[in-house]
Scaffold this motif. Sequence first.
Motif, PDB file in Angstrom:
ATOM      1  N   ILE A   1      -7.467  -7.452 -14.354  1.00 44.82           N
ATOM      2  CA  ILE A   1      -8.504  -6.547 -14.854  1.00 44.82           C
ATOM      3  C   ILE A   1      -9.719  -6.561 -13.937  1.00 44.82           C
ATOM      4  CG2 ILE A   1     -10.099  -6.126 -16.771  1.00 44.82           C
ATOM      5  CD1 ILE A   1      -7.976  -7.414 -18.617  1.00 44.82           C
ATOM      6  N   ARG A   2      -9.997  -7.714 -13.332  1.00 41.14           N
ATOM      7  CA  ARG A   2     -11.199  -7.859 -12.504  1.00 41.14           C
ATOM      8  C   ARG A   2     -11.047  -7.235 -11.117  1.00 41.14           C
ATOM      9  NH1 ARG A   2     -11.098 -13.142 -15.154  1.00 41.14           N
ATOM     10  NH2 ARG A   2      -9.959 -14.088 -13.435  1.00 41.14           N
ATOM     11  N   LEU A   3      -9.830  -6.844 -10.749  1.00 41.79           N
ATOM     12  CA  LEU A   3      -9.563  -6.336  -9.409  1.00 41.79           C
ATOM     13  C   LEU A   3      -9.398  -4.824  -9.415  1.00 41.79           C
ATOM     14  CD1 LEU A   3      -6.865  -8.957  -8.282  1.00 41.79           C
ATOM     15  CD2 LEU A   3      -9.361  -9.116  -8.066  1.00 41.79           C
ATOM     16  N   ASN A   4      -9.680  -4.191  -8.270  1.00 41.31           N
ATOM     17  CA  ASN A   4      -9.329  -2.774  -8.160  1.00 41.31           C
ATOM     18  C   ASN A   4      -7.841  -2.680  -7.822  1.00 41.31           C
ATOM     19  OD1 ASN A   4      -8.947  -3.006  -5.299  1.00 41.31           O
ATOM     20  ND2 ASN A   4     -11.135  -2.665  -4.954  1.00 41.31           N
ATOM     21  N   PHE A   5      -7.317  -1.470  -7.771  1.00 41.60           N
ATOM     22  CA  PHE A   5      -5.871  -1.304  -7.593  1.00 41.60           C
ATOM     23  C   PHE A   5      -5.378  -1.865  -6.257  1.00 41.60           C
ATOM     24  CE2 PHE A   5      -6.196   1.310 -11.264  1.00 41.60           C
ATOM     25  CZ  PHE A   5      -4.920   1.370 -11.815  1.00 41.60           C
ATOM     26  N   GLU A   6      -6.157  -1.685  -5.204  1.00 40.55           N
ATOM     27  CA  GLU A   6      -5.746  -2.184  -3.889  1.00 40.55           C
ATOM     28  C   GLU A   6      -5.741  -3.707  -3.866  1.00 40.55           C
ATOM     29  OE1 GLU A   6      -7.187  -1.959   0.794  1.00 40.55           O
ATOM     30  OE2 GLU A   6      -7.956  -0.494  -0.662  1.00 40.55           O
ATOM     31  N   GLU A   7      -6.765  -4.324  -4.443  1.00 39.22           N
ATOM     32  CA  GLU A   7      -6.828  -5.784  -4.480  1.00 39.22           C
ATOM     33  C   GLU A   7      -5.691  -6.350  -5.331  1.00 39.22           C
ATOM     34  OE1 GLU A   7     -11.716  -6.231  -4.208  1.00 39.22           O
ATOM     35  OE2 GLU A   7     -10.712  -5.989  -6.143  1.00 39.22           O
ATOM     36  N   ALA A   8      -5.437  -5.705  -6.464  1.00 40.94           N
ATOM     37  CA  ALA A   8      -4.360  -6.167  -7.334  1.00 40.94           C
ATOM     38  C   ALA A   8      -3.010  -6.082  -6.633  1.00 40.94           C
ATOM     39  CB  ALA A   8      -4.342  -5.343  -8.624  1.00 40.94           C
TER      40      ALA A   8
ATOM     41  N   GLY B   1      -2.970 -17.275 -14.729  1.00 41.25           N
ATOM     42  CA  GLY B   1      -3.542 -16.001 -14.325  1.00 41.25           C
ATOM     43  C   GLY B   1      -4.133 -16.119 -12.934  1.00 41.25           C
ATOM     44  N   CYS B   2      -3.828 -15.184 -12.062  1.00 36.24           N
ATOM     45  CA  CYS B   2      -4.289 -15.251 -10.671  1.00 36.24           C
ATOM     46  C   CYS B   2      -4.975 -13.950 -10.278  1.00 36.24           C
ATOM     47  CB  CYS B   2      -3.109 -15.485  -9.722  1.00 36.24           C
ATOM     48  SG  CYS B   2      -2.177 -17.002 -10.019  1.00 36.24           S
ATOM     49  N   ASP B   3      -6.104 -14.066  -9.578  1.00 39.38           N
ATOM     50  CA  ASP B   3      -6.727 -12.862  -9.019  1.00 39.38           C
ATOM     51  C   ASP B   3      -7.048 -13.008  -7.538  1.00 39.38           C
ATOM     52  OD1 ASP B   3      -8.948 -14.511  -9.088  1.00 39.38           O
ATOM     53  OD2 ASP B   3     -10.007 -13.381 -10.625  1.00 39.38           O
ATOM     54  N   THR B   4      -6.497 -14.062  -6.908  1.00 43.12           N
ATOM     55  CA  THR B   4      -6.621 -14.219  -5.452  1.00 43.12           C
ATOM     56  C   THR B   4      -5.303 -14.741  -4.897  1.00 43.12           C
ATOM     57  OG1 THR B   4      -7.341 -16.552  -5.455  1.00 43.12           O
ATOM     58  CG2 THR B   4      -9.067 -14.860  -5.709  1.00 43.12           C
ATOM     59  N   VAL B   5      -5.073 -14.505  -3.627  1.00 42.34           N
ATOM     60  CA  VAL B   5      -3.846 -15.019  -3.000  1.00 42.34           C
ATOM     61  C   VAL B   5      -3.889 -16.536  -2.926  1.00 42.34           C
ATOM     62  CG1 VAL B   5      -3.414 -12.904  -1.692  1.00 42.34           C
ATOM     63  CG2 VAL B   5      -4.804 -14.707  -0.669  1.00 42.34           C
TER      64      VAL B   5
ATOM     65  N   GLU C   1      -0.749  -0.839 -15.384  1.00 38.98           N
ATOM     66  CA  GLU C   1      -0.754   0.191 -14.344  1.00 38.98           C
ATOM     67  C   GLU C   1      -0.818  -0.424 -12.950  1.00 38.98           C
ATOM     68  OE1 GLU C   1      -3.161   3.910 -15.892  1.00 38.98           O
ATOM     69  OE2 GLU C   1      -4.071   2.054 -16.605  1.00 38.98           O
ATOM     70  N   LYS C   2      -1.577  -1.474 -12.808  1.00 41.37           N
ATOM     71  CA  LYS C   2      -1.682  -2.141 -11.512  1.00 41.37           C
ATOM     72  C   LYS C   2      -0.357  -2.777 -11.118  1.00 41.37           C
ATOM     73  CE  LYS C   2      -6.663  -2.762 -11.751  1.00 41.37           C
ATOM     74  NZ  LYS C   2      -7.800  -3.596 -12.202  1.00 41.37           N
ATOM     75  N   MET C   3       0.329  -3.381 -12.092  1.00 40.68           N
ATOM     76  CA  MET C   3       1.648  -3.929 -11.800  1.00 40.68           C
ATOM     77  C   MET C   3       2.615  -2.810 -11.445  1.00 40.68           C
ATOM     78  SD  MET C   3       2.436  -7.087 -14.390  1.00 40.68           S
ATOM     79  CE  MET C   3       1.427  -8.569 -14.403  1.00 40.68           C
ATOM     80  N   GLY C   4       2.558  -1.719 -12.185  1.00 38.71           N
ATOM     81  CA  GLY C   4       3.454  -0.607 -11.907  1.00 38.71           C
ATOM     82  C   GLY C   4       3.311  -0.092 -10.496  1.00 38.71           C
ATOM     83  N   ARG C   5       2.067   0.048 -10.044  1.00 43.01           N
ATOM     84  CA  ARG C   5       1.841   0.544  -8.692  1.00 43.01           C
ATOM     85  C   ARG C   5       2.277  -0.490  -7.642  1.00 43.01           C
ATOM     86  NH1 ARG C   5      -3.852   3.245  -6.992  1.00 43.01           N
ATOM     87  NH2 ARG C   5      -3.225   4.459  -8.829  1.00 43.01           N
ATOM     88  N   ALA C   6       1.955  -1.762  -7.887  1.00 41.21           N
ATOM     89  CA  ALA C   6       2.292  -2.807  -6.913  1.00 41.21           C
ATOM     90  C   ALA C   6       3.797  -3.009  -6.779  1.00 41.21           C
ATOM     91  CB  ALA C   6       1.623  -4.119  -7.304  1.00 41.21           C
TER      92      ALA C   6
ATOM     93  N   LEU D   1      -0.461  -9.224  -6.115  1.00 43.16           N
ATOM     94  CA  LEU D   1       0.861  -9.156  -6.727  1.00 43.16           C
ATOM     95  C   LEU D   1       1.980  -9.177  -5.684  1.00 43.16           C
ATOM     96  CD1 LEU D   1       0.040  -6.520  -9.470  1.00 43.16           C
ATOM     97  CD2 LEU D   1       0.806  -8.865  -9.904  1.00 43.16           C
ATOM     98  N   ARG D   2       1.813  -8.431  -4.627  1.00 42.33           N
ATOM     99  CA  ARG D   2       2.854  -8.416  -3.597  1.00 42.33           C
ATOM    100  C   ARG D   2       2.919  -9.760  -2.854  1.00 42.33           C
ATOM    101  NH1 ARG D   2       5.503  -3.819  -1.626  1.00 42.33           N
ATOM    102  NH2 ARG D   2       5.253  -2.025  -2.994  1.00 42.33           N
ATOM    103  N   HIS D   3       1.762 -10.415  -2.725  1.00 38.73           N
ATOM    104  CA  HIS D   3       1.774 -11.754  -2.121  1.00 38.73           C
ATOM    105  C   HIS D   3       2.559 -12.712  -3.012  1.00 38.73           C
ATOM    106  CE1 HIS D   3       0.361 -15.120   0.311  1.00 38.73           C
ATOM    107  NE2 HIS D   3       0.061 -15.752  -0.818  1.00 38.73           N
ATOM    108  N   ALA D   4       2.388 -12.579  -4.326  1.00 35.86           N
ATOM    109  CA  ALA D   4       3.140 -13.430  -5.247  1.00 35.86           C
ATOM    110  C   ALA D   4       4.639 -13.205  -5.096  1.00 35.86           C
ATOM    111  CB  ALA D   4       2.698 -13.156  -6.684  1.00 35.86           C
ATOM    112  N   VAL D   5       5.045 -11.950  -4.990  1.00 34.02           N
ATOM    113  CA  VAL D   5       6.470 -11.646  -4.781  1.00 34.02           C
ATOM    114  C   VAL D   5       6.960 -12.246  -3.464  1.00 34.02           C
ATOM    115  CG1 VAL D   5       8.161  -9.811  -4.439  1.00 34.02           C
ATOM    116  CG2 VAL D   5       6.390  -9.554  -6.187  1.00 34.02           C
TER     117      VAL D   5
END
Length: 340
Positions: free
Chosen positions: A24-31, A219-223, A57-62, A35-39
Amino acid sequence: MRLVPLGSTGIMVSAVGFGGIPLIRLNFEEAETVLRHAVDRGVTFFDTANRYVDSEEKMGRAFAGLRDKVVIATKTGQRSAKAAMEELELSLARLGTDYIDLYQPHQVSKPEELEALLGPGGAMEALEAARTQGKIRHIGITSHSLAMARKLVATGLFATVQFPYNIVETEAADNLFPEAKAAGMGILVMKPFAGGMLDDGGLALRFLRRDPGLLALPGCDTVEQVDLAVDIFAAEADWTEADEAKAQAYRDELGSRFCRRCEYCQPCPQGVSITYAMMYRVVAKRMSPAKAVKFAATTMESVRNCLDCGECATRCPYNLPIPEMLREHLAMFDSHKAAQ
């Protein structure tokens, strides 16, 4: 990253998952970056909820183009069949997928909620139909009430149970977790950092790493946070005497009467900053009273607007006496302010 079975579902997932609230704290690009780093680091299980603002929505886009590499869990807070189906369809659209691996009625903690969920016209009717249609692979459940969570496990209706567990909240290990394991259920751990009150993330995750039967959802909001979780769960369990001493210090500091920052109590009709005011005692101890007074002045002054209506307490999943605690924290703030 090790893969482990998700209960008896037949799904293999990474040894540590990913909790979606901080997105929630991130914009779509940051999210998308996180998320892709986690994958890329081998995380396959991602948990979110319809009510987590734009997390779905952020997960859907990522995850566009990566659907076969991830296991997605989301939730509904609705108890009726019609409303639950509407939220399910919304989640499918937001996530950009035609199926959800694990769908969970969220925060079922009161007898009347369970009755509504399982009764005629209840959400379970819709979810079971959706499972038959292939829109849901498995149905799980979440709760913040230990007694209710045990009842939910005993129904035999759910593939997984999600419950708070961390260094200071360990009650589930005595009966809930053994009962869930005996029933072949997957166990998802929410609040691994006690709602942010445990500021040593490595310690908190090493504590959970000791039980391979638990799937922690930090919960993670940074790589960097992703890397910390992956590195810990990719290693052998390691819990030292020094770790236990630090854990005990947290238990002594927090006790059982503390806010987990879930924010279910908000918004306050009078504008009280409930969540941050509930943290004042810990903030003052970690910062020093003098610094806490300056840091939390605006928050604590808002507590004077409290009318003691008690609405916040009725929404607290931990049954905290919020108005009483707010008064205690305000009195502490005033004493610290007067001492300057």
